[in-house]
Enzyme design. Structure first.
Site, PDB file in Angstrom:
ATOM      1  N   HIS A  25       4.902   4.783   1.122  1.00 39.73           N
ATOM      2  CA  HIS A  25       5.692   5.458   2.081  1.00 39.73           C
ATOM      3  C   HIS A  25       5.579   6.767   1.929  1.00 39.73           C
ATOM      4  O   HIS A  25       6.441   7.561   2.973  1.00 39.73           O
ATOM      5  CB  HIS A  25       7.433   4.824   1.851  1.00 39.73           C
ATOM      6  CG  HIS A  25       7.653   3.496   1.990  1.00 39.73           C
ATOM      7  ND1 HIS A  25       7.280   2.778   3.181  1.00 39.73           N
ATOM      8  CD2 HIS A  25       8.185   2.490   1.055  1.00 39.73           C
ATOM      9  CE1 HIS A  25       7.572   1.613   3.095  1.00 39.73           C
ATOM     10  NE2 HIS A  25       8.139   1.189   1.952  1.00 39.73           N
ATOM     11  N   ASP A  45       2.352  -5.629   1.214  1.00 39.18           N
ATOM     12  CA  ASP A  45       3.911  -5.165   0.864  1.00 39.18           C
ATOM     13  C   ASP A  45       4.825  -5.669   2.230  1.00 39.18           C
ATOM     14  O   ASP A  45       4.440  -5.563   3.476  1.00 39.18           O
ATOM     15  CB  ASP A  45       4.070  -3.735   0.701  1.00 39.18           C
ATOM     16  CG  ASP A  45       5.563  -3.304   0.100  1.00 39.18           C
ATOM     17  OD1 ASP A  45       5.552  -3.252  -1.155  1.00 39.18           O
ATOM     18  OD2 ASP A  45       6.318  -3.339   0.720  1.00 39.18           O
ATOM     19  N   HIS A  81       6.952  -4.387   3.478  1.00 41.94           N
ATOM     20  CA  HIS A  81       7.453  -2.876   4.325  1.00 41.94           C
ATOM     21  C   HIS A  81       6.205  -2.404   4.796  1.00 41.94           C
ATOM     22  O   HIS A  81       5.115  -2.412   3.918  1.00 41.94           O
ATOM     23  CB  HIS A  81       8.307  -1.978   3.292  1.00 41.94           C
ATOM     24  CG  HIS A  81       9.481  -2.351   2.779  1.00 41.94           C
ATOM     25  ND1 HIS A  81       9.594  -3.008   1.469  1.00 41.94           N
ATOM     26  CD2 HIS A  81      10.675  -2.546   3.090  1.00 41.94           C
ATOM     27  CE1 HIS A  81      10.650  -3.284   1.192  1.00 41.94           C
ATOM     28  NE2 HIS A  81      11.431  -2.946   2.324  1.00 41.94           N
ATOM     29  N   ASP A 130       6.783  -7.769  -2.479  1.00 37.94           N
ATOM     30  CA  ASP A 130       8.342  -8.035  -1.818  1.00 37.94           C
ATOM     31  C   ASP A 130       8.394  -8.662  -0.451  1.00 37.94           C
ATOM     32  O   ASP A 130       9.460  -9.267  -0.158  1.00 37.94           O
ATOM     33  CB  ASP A 130       9.093  -6.810  -1.923  1.00 37.94           C
ATOM     34  CG  ASP A 130       8.228  -5.649  -1.141  1.00 37.94           C
ATOM     35  OD1 ASP A 130       7.097  -5.826  -0.679  1.00 37.94           O
ATOM     36  OD2 ASP A 130       8.490  -4.396  -0.934  1.00 37.94           O
TER      37      ASP A 130
HETATM   38 ZN   LIG Z   1       7.909  -2.817   0.006  1.00 31.03          ZN
END
Ligand SMILES: [Zn+2]
Length: 315
Positions: free
Chosen positions: A130, A167, A169, A250
């Protein structure tokens, strides 16, 4: 040949405060699994504080970003915290952990590009995907995988670099760094809508960004179909010299932060497919770096199958 595992005790000193999901126990849970005798063939190496780490970071981030994180890190006494965004927390141990997290990726690139090992897993934190060029966010300070990719290009002349991110995200930071670089491929499966809000199909960079958004509740079968069509087929056409993995776990069905329904077998399958492509185009070279994964048992088991799949490819 073999698989390299890179980690360091200082990763538990990155204290994010009570109740934060990206917590030191994640490292301890993975340690318990990777301490099993099944993993005794791994080569093990400590994530370093490299003399050139800042030089490599500023290939991707402006110096002002590095200096901002450094200046916050110098403001601590003991047991204090600083929020650099809503959920990105620094404490006394963060600076060293963040530099060793980057350094782990750099050492892994050295090892695979010089054929000392076939592939490597970096058990590191803080994560990186991120972190945009000019800002820390989402538990991340520096773009670990993008820095590793740029290092592989600068140091070893690798021409086509790929980061594959499973992931839950979207890796907005990696996408931000790679956006206009046709020789850097970013492919991501992720839940949408979900933090950070990017990752739509229409975000394609210069034809080098491949997003495969999934919706809450999607399971392994839907994941595999999207991953095959949207990630693996374009990746094979791209023919990477090195495959770097943003290995977040995740998307597991038990994860508290995501709503996808993957299980360990899906992570094994995804890893196997990356191994197949890396074997065809990159002499098997894979550098995998830990991103998310917040249910400790699901995280540790998923890392276990991921690393065993890398080990099987190397034997
Ligand atoms: Zn994540």
């Amino acid at each position: 040949m073999s698989t390299l595992l890179i980690t360091h005790p200082s990763f538990v000193d990155h204290d994010t405060g009570f109740g934060h999901p990206e917590r030191p126990d994640r490292m301890r849970a993975i340690d318990r699994v990777l301490g099993h005798e099944l993993f005794s063939p791994l080569k093990r190496q400590q994530a370093p504080l490299r003399d050139d780490v800042e030089e490599q970071i500023v290939r991707v981030h402006p110096k002002s970003h590095l200096e901002r994180i450094r200046s916050v890190s110098q403001s601590f006494t003991t047991n204090t915290y600083a929020h650099v965004d809503g959920d990105t927390v620094m404490s006394k141990g963060t600076w060293e952990a963040a530099l060793r997290s980057v350094g782990g990726g750099l050492d892994a690139v050295d090892a695979v590009m010089t054929d000392k090992v076939d592939n490597a897993f970096c058990q590191v934190r803080p994560p990186g995907h991120h972190a945009e060029k000019e800002r820390a966010m989402g538990f991340c300070f520096f773009s670990n995988t993008a820095i590793a990719a740029h290092y592989a290009r600068a140091r070893f002349g690798a021409e086509r670099l790929a980061v594959i991110d499973f992931d839950v995200h979207h890796g907005n930071g990696t996408q931000d760094v790679f956006w206009s670089d046709k020789d850097m491929f970013y492919g991501s499966t992720h839940q949408m809508p979900l933090f950070p809000g990017t990752g739509a199909l229409s975000e394609t960079g210069v034809g080098n960004i491949w997003n495969a958004p999934l919706k809450e509740g999607d399971d392994g079968a839907i994941f595999r179909e999207a991953y095959t069509q949207r990630i693996l087929d374009p990746l094979m056409n791209f023919a990477p010299d090195l495959v770097i993995v943003s290995a977040g776990f995740d998307a597991h069905k038990h994860d508290p932060l995501g709503g996808l329904r993957l299980v360990e077998a899906d992570f094994m399958w995804a890893t196997t497919k990356l191994v197949e492509i890396a074997t065809k185009t990159a002499n098997g070279r894979i550098v995998s770096m830990l991103e998310g994964g917040y249910n400790l048992e699901a995280l540790a088991k998923s890392v276990g199958v991921h690393v065993r799949t890398l080990m099987a490819a190397a034997s």
